[in-house]
Design a protein around this motif. Structure first.
Motif, mmCIF file in Angstrom:
data_model
loop_
_atom_site.group_PDB
_atom_site.id
_atom_site.type_symbol
_atom_site.label_atom_id
_atom_site.label_comp_id
_atom_site.label_asym_id
_atom_site.label_seq_id
_atom_site.Cartn_x
_atom_site.Cartn_y
_atom_site.Cartn_z
ATOM 1 N N THR A 1 59.128 59.728 36.986
ATOM 2 C CA THR A 1 57.802 60.300 36.830
ATOM 3 C C THR A 1 56.676 59.449 37.419
ATOM 4 O OG1 THR A 1 57.925 59.442 34.553
ATOM 5 C CG2 THR A 1 58.245 61.797 34.865
ATOM 6 N N LEU B 1 62.682 66.507 39.721
ATOM 7 C CA LEU B 1 62.144 65.544 38.776
ATOM 8 C C LEU B 1 63.163 65.353 37.661
ATOM 9 C CD1 LEU B 1 59.495 64.077 37.677
ATOM 10 C CD2 LEU B 1 59.007 66.219 36.499
ATOM 11 N N TYR C 1 58.957 66.540 30.851
ATOM 12 C CA TYR C 1 57.802 65.844 31.403
ATOM 13 C C TYR C 1 56.690 66.806 31.817
ATOM 14 C CZ TYR C 1 60.321 61.490 31.064
ATOM 15 O OH TYR C 1 60.984 60.394 30.571
ATOM 16 N N TRP D 1 53.100 65.743 30.469
ATOM 17 C CA TRP D 1 51.980 65.527 31.388
ATOM 18 C C TRP D 1 50.853 66.540 31.144
ATOM 19 C CZ3 TRP D 1 55.090 61.735 32.528
ATOM 20 C CH2 TRP D 1 54.663 60.715 33.380
#
Length: 415
Positions: A97, A115, A121, A125
């Motif tokens: 990340t 990813l 994530y 995020w």
């Protein structure tokens, strides 16, 4: 086949890499112009031999190749060395990340093709992105690249592999030859991950492997994307934030003791260091808290309530506490209802605070510097709200340590 298409496109729009040096562009770029030159049937026509300037088709091909070469540029990062780019990358493969966040900071967050744990994530995020007006980010449903499949990289056909080949070759099934194959047939590797905590690379990568700070690497990545202006604008925000922190930090002897932990369940609590070299501590090291473990616990060590009570931290920083699926209130309750855990000073004083992620890029780093400053030093930087769920809390404007609008403008292309 996808692989054949990738090989064909590699000669027309890719960057070309050679570890530790450069690659000559002539033969590769010439393929872009070889469509109807001296070998075509029209070449026998009197008018086809020359133009008014006397140049031949071969001359024109050479000129076009030179123009393409003139438009190229280079960027260099360890362990790959110098990489020649024909044009700025658009689609971006990532594995960790910190690299995905760098792409996001440079306006390419939604151009990421892969990813690690993308749905997790994406949720984490976006807790922070909520506070950046007019900015959107969607990593949900991407290819999960923790253990990447080589054929999948051909299929994704990304313009750049923003990942560290020295780490990828630690994955079962990957050899140096596979790294070179992808660089040649799809696009180059351009990332560094062993700077996370200054890990030792494998012997084949050890010669000259260089460690970078988070923002030092971000600057290099920005050069690869031809985004110097964006980098400088965000770096200015960070410098102002660090200056505010440095000007208001209390003397070392007055600082709280702290630990950082992560736990999927209370039976397996992992402790992490706060100030060791590497970009994993780039949001705690500048704040200088005192290590409650006094150096006796290494990152990734499993600890229990007894070990934590013996250290008796003033503050507990709880990794992953900002992720939408994390029950932060339940994590606190687990400490409060345990006979040993309830005796810990941080628990008694309600100073068990959420954190985001250690593998942070520049955008998450700004938020985590602010939140951690408030969690450690509420008297100096304003109190951190008691967080249980939802996006990053709304901080009163006069207590914000960096300008959200400015960061949002940079991401959206107005540096």
């Amino acid at each position: 086949m996808p692989r054949d298409d990738a090989v064909r496109r590699a000669s027309t729009r890719r960057a070309f890499a050679k570890y530790g040096g450069t690659v000559a562009l002539g033969g590769l770029l010439a393929g872009c112009t070889d469509g109807g030159g001296a070998g075509s049937s029209d070449s026998d026509s009197p008018d086809a031999d020359t133009t008014d300037t006397g140049s031949t088709d071969d001359d024109r091909a050479e000129s076009q190749t030179e123009d393409a070469a003139d438009a190229s540029y280079t960027a260099s990062i360890s362990p790959m060395g110098e990489v020649i780019f024909e044009s700025p990358p658009e689609t971006v493969f990532t594995r960790l990340t910190h690299h995905a966040d760098m792409a996001f900071a440079l306006g390419r967050g939604n151009d990421v093709t892969a990813l690690h744990a993308p749905d997790y994530y994406d949720g984490l995020w976006n807790q922070y992105v909520e506070r950046l007006p007019g900015v959107s980010l969607d990593w949900s449903g991407l290819y999960s690249s923790w253990q990447p499949d080589k054929e999948k990289l051909y299929e994704l056909d990304s313009d750049i592999h923003l990942a560290d080949p020295a780490w990828v070759t630690q994955v079962e099934g990957w050899e140096r030859s596979d790294i070179d194959e992808i660089a040649e047939n799809v696009s180059p590797w351009f990332g560094n991950s062993l700077s996370d905590r200054h890990q030792e690379p494998a012997e084949e990568w050890a010669d000259g492997y260089q460690y970078y700070g988070l923002w030092e690497q971000f600057e290099i990545v920005a050069e690869a994307f031809r985004e110097r202006e964006r980098y400088e604008a965000l770096a200015a925000v960070r410098e102002e934030l660090l200056s505010t922190i440095e000007d208001n930090l209390p003397p070392e002897e007055e600082r709280p003791t702290a630990i950082m932990i992560a736990a999927a369940d209370i039976e397996s609590i992992y402790a992490y260091t706060l100030s060791n070299p590497g970009f994993l501590t780039s949001h705690t090291r500048p704040l200088g808290p005192r290590d409650a473990f006094e150096g006796s616990v290494e990152s990734g060590t499993v600890v229990d309530f007894e070990t934590i009570l013996e250290a008796d931290p003033d503050v507990i920083l709880y990794l992953g506490g900002m992720e939408p699926g994390t029950d932060m209130a339940g994590r606190r309750t687990a400490f409060e209802e345990d006979a040993v855990g309830s005796e810990i000073t941080a628990v008694q004083n309600d100073r068990v605070h959420p954190q985001g992620a250690r593998y942070q890029g520049p955008i998450l780093n700004l938020f985590q510097l602010e939140m951690t400053a408030k969690q450690l030093y509420p008297d100096a930087f304003g109190a951190w709200p008691r967080y249980e769920s939802g996006p990053y809390p709304e901080i009163p404007t006069d207590e914000q340590l960096f300008d959200r609008e400015r960061v949002a403008d940079v991401i959206n292309g107005d540096p």
